[in-house]
Design an enzyme around this catalytic site. Structure first.
Site, mmCIF file in Angstrom:
data_model
loop_
_atom_site.group_PDB
_atom_site.id
_atom_site.type_symbol
_atom_site.label_atom_id
_atom_site.label_comp_id
_atom_site.label_asym_id
_atom_site.label_seq_id
_atom_site.Cartn_x
_atom_site.Cartn_y
_atom_site.Cartn_z
ATOM 1 N N LYS A 167 -10.250 -6.066 0.254
ATOM 2 C CA LYS A 167 -10.597 -5.706 -1.151
ATOM 3 C C LYS A 167 -12.374 -5.503 -1.552
ATOM 4 O O LYS A 167 -12.678 -4.630 -1.984
ATOM 5 C CB LYS A 167 -10.443 -7.163 -1.773
ATOM 6 N N LYS A 181 -6.870 -11.042 -8.242
ATOM 7 C CA LYS A 181 -6.330 -11.188 -7.098
ATOM 8 C C LYS A 181 -7.093 -11.822 -6.086
ATOM 9 O O LYS A 181 -8.535 -11.816 -6.376
ATOM 10 C CB LYS A 181 -5.787 -10.073 -6.647
ATOM 11 N N ARG A 209 -0.434 5.084 -0.955
ATOM 12 C CA ARG A 209 -1.089 4.505 0.474
ATOM 13 C C ARG A 209 -1.564 6.013 0.936
ATOM 14 O O ARG A 209 -0.574 6.631 1.360
ATOM 15 C CB ARG A 209 -0.104 3.708 1.117
ATOM 16 N N ARG A 261 3.897 4.078 -4.135
ATOM 17 C CA ARG A 261 4.803 2.687 -4.127
ATOM 18 C C ARG A 261 5.046 2.258 -5.700
ATOM 19 O O ARG A 261 3.956 2.138 -6.136
ATOM 20 C CB ARG A 261 4.292 1.671 -3.356
ATOM 21 N N ARG A 266 2.989 -4.638 -9.631
ATOM 22 C CA ARG A 266 2.742 -4.432 -8.146
ATOM 23 C C ARG A 266 3.683 -3.443 -7.692
ATOM 24 O O ARG A 266 4.863 -3.336 -7.875
ATOM 25 C CB ARG A 266 2.788 -5.860 -7.362
ATOM 26 N N ASP A 285 -5.603 2.577 -0.677
ATOM 27 C CA ASP A 285 -4.675 2.193 -1.850
ATOM 28 C C ASP A 285 -5.526 2.978 -3.091
ATOM 29 O O ASP A 285 -6.519 2.397 -3.298
ATOM 30 C CB ASP A 285 -4.480 0.760 -2.090
ATOM 31 N N GLU A 330 -8.301 -0.757 -2.717
ATOM 32 C CA GLU A 330 -8.417 -1.401 -1.586
ATOM 33 C C GLU A 330 -8.506 -0.336 -0.458
ATOM 34 O O GLU A 330 -8.007 0.744 -0.369
ATOM 35 C CB GLU A 330 -7.426 -2.373 -1.214
ATOM 36 N N ASN A 343 -7.359 -0.910 3.574
ATOM 37 C CA ASN A 343 -6.710 -1.770 4.492
ATOM 38 C C ASN A 343 -7.099 -1.210 5.965
ATOM 39 O O ASN A 343 -6.855 -0.204 6.393
ATOM 40 C CB ASN A 343 -5.366 -1.436 4.345
#
Length: 311
Positions: free
Chosen positions: A118, A153, A203, A218, A226, A266, A274, A276
Site C-alpha cells: 500500500k 483499508k 492487475r 477484476r 472490491r 493495481d 497498490e 504488489n
C-alpha cells in the site's frame, strides 16, 4: 511457497512459473517457510526435489528432503502469499544470507521488507488518487468529510479483506475507524472512492520494470466495491490503455533499481492504488486469454540476471 497440495491447479501463478522453469530444464526444489533454518550462521533448508506436470489430477511429485545450504541454489523464488507478518520478515533474513553469497532472490529481500504494497504506491503521488495514511481517527474523519465517499483499508491486508467503503453520512464511520485503527493504535490508509471500479480493478504485471501488454480487469460483483478475485470478482483480460502504460513507465525504473523482478500494479480507472511485490498473481488468467508467455519472460529475465552474477 505455500503448501503445494493446497494450490489451485487452474489458476495458481506459482505453478505456471514452475512449469516455465521445468521447460528450461532447470532442477526444481521445494521449500515451505518451516523448512528454512540457520545453523552456525549459515542459512539452510530441508529441500525436496520437485517435479511438476500438466495433469490436474497429478500435477506434482516430491522426493525425499535433504538438508542443504540455500546458497547452493542459483535462484530462489519467494512465493509466500501475504500477509507480510513477522514470520515473512524473518524468512527474508534467512534468504538474505544466501543472497549475500550470490544466490538470486526474486524478489530482493531488502525490497520485500521496504516496499509495503500500500505504502510503496505513495512514492508515486502523481499516479495515485487522493489518499491519506494515518492512525489518527480525527484526521481520517476529516479526510472523509473532505471527499465524502472513501475507502478505508489496513496496510497489511490481501484479497480485499477488511476493506470498507464509507459514503457520506454513513452512521458506521466511527466504529469502522475504531476497528481498523484499533482505537488509534494502528496505521491505515484512506483513499477517495473511485467509481471506475465498476469497470474493474486492473492487475498489470511487470517483469523487471516492463509491463506485460495485457492486464486482468477484476470486475466486482453487483453491489460490491472490491474487484479482488478472492472477494468474488470476475476477471476480464484486456490490453493496457495509454494511461496504464504511462503509470507503468513511472513505476518501472524504481522496480528495476530495487531488484523487484516480478510485480503486480493495481490500477483503478486512471489511478495507481497498490504495488504488489510479495507474491503477485493473475499470470495464468492473462496467459490463458491473450497468450503472452509471461512466465517464460520472467525466466529469461532471471537467466540474464544470473549471467550478470556469473552463476
Amino acid at each position: 511457497m505455500d503448501p503445494i497440495a493446497g494450490i489451485n491447479f487452474k489458476k495458481d501463478t506459482t505453478l505456471g512459473l514452475l512449469w516455465a522453469a521445468r521447460d528450461r530444464g532447470w532442477s526444481l526444489f521445494y521449500m515451505e517457510q518451516r523448512d528454512l533454518f540457520i545453523d552456525a550462521g549459515v542459512s539452510r533448508a530441508m529441500m525436496r526435489p520437485l517435479q511438476v506436470f500438466d495433469d490436474p489430477n497429478n500435477f506434482y511429485a516430491l522426493d525425499e528432503p535433504a538438508n542443504r545450504e540455500l546458497a547452493e541454489l542459483d535462484v530462489i523464488l519467494m512465493r509466500k502469499d501475504p500477509p507480510f507478518d513477522m514470520e515473512f520478515f524473518y524468512t527474508t533474513h534467512l534468504l538474505e544470507e544466501a543472497e549475500s553469497k550470490g544466490t538470486l532472490i526474486v524478489n530482493r529481500c531488502e525490497s520485500l521488507r521496504n516496499c509495503n504494497e500500500k505504502l510503496f504506491a505513495t512514492h508515486f503521488p502523481h499516479c495515485c488518487p487522493p489518499l491519506l495514511v494515518s492512525r489518527d481517527p480525527e484526521r481520517l474523519r476529516g479526510f472523509h468529510g473532505l471527499h465524502g465517499d472513501v475507502i478505508f483499508k489496513p496496510l497489511d491486508g490481501m484479497g480485499g479483506s477488511n476493506i470498507f467503503r464509507v459514503k457520506p453520512d454513513d452512521p458506521n464511520l466511527s466504529v469502522i475507524l475504531e476497528s481498523l485503527t484499533q482505537h488509534g493504535s494502528e496505521t491505515i490508509m484512506a483513499q477517495k472512492y473511485l467509481p471506475e471500479i465498476s469497470d474493474g480493478d486492473k492487475r498489470i504485471l511487470m517483469i523487471n520494470g516492463t509491463p506485460v501488454p495485457w492486464c486482468l480487469a477484476r470486475i466486482p460483483l453487483a453491489g460490491e466495491t472490491r474487484g479482488n478475485l478472492a472477494a468474488g470478482g470476475n476477471g476480464r483480460v484486456q490490453p493496457l490503455s495509454e494511461r496504464d502504460q504511462w503509470i507503468a513507465e513511472q513505476v518501472g525504473p524504481a522496480l528495476r533499481e530495487r531488484g523487484l523482478f516480478f510485480v503486480g500494479l493495481d490500477v483503478i480507472g486512471d489511478y495507481l492504488t497498490e504495488i504488489n511485490v510479495t507474491s503477485p498473481t493473475c499470470l495464468r488468467e492473462i496467459e490463458r486469454e491473450a497468450s503472452p508467455d509471461i512466465a517464460g519472460s520472467l525466466m529469461s529475465c532471471i537467466e540474464t540476471e544470473l549471467g550478470s552474477l556469473g552463476r
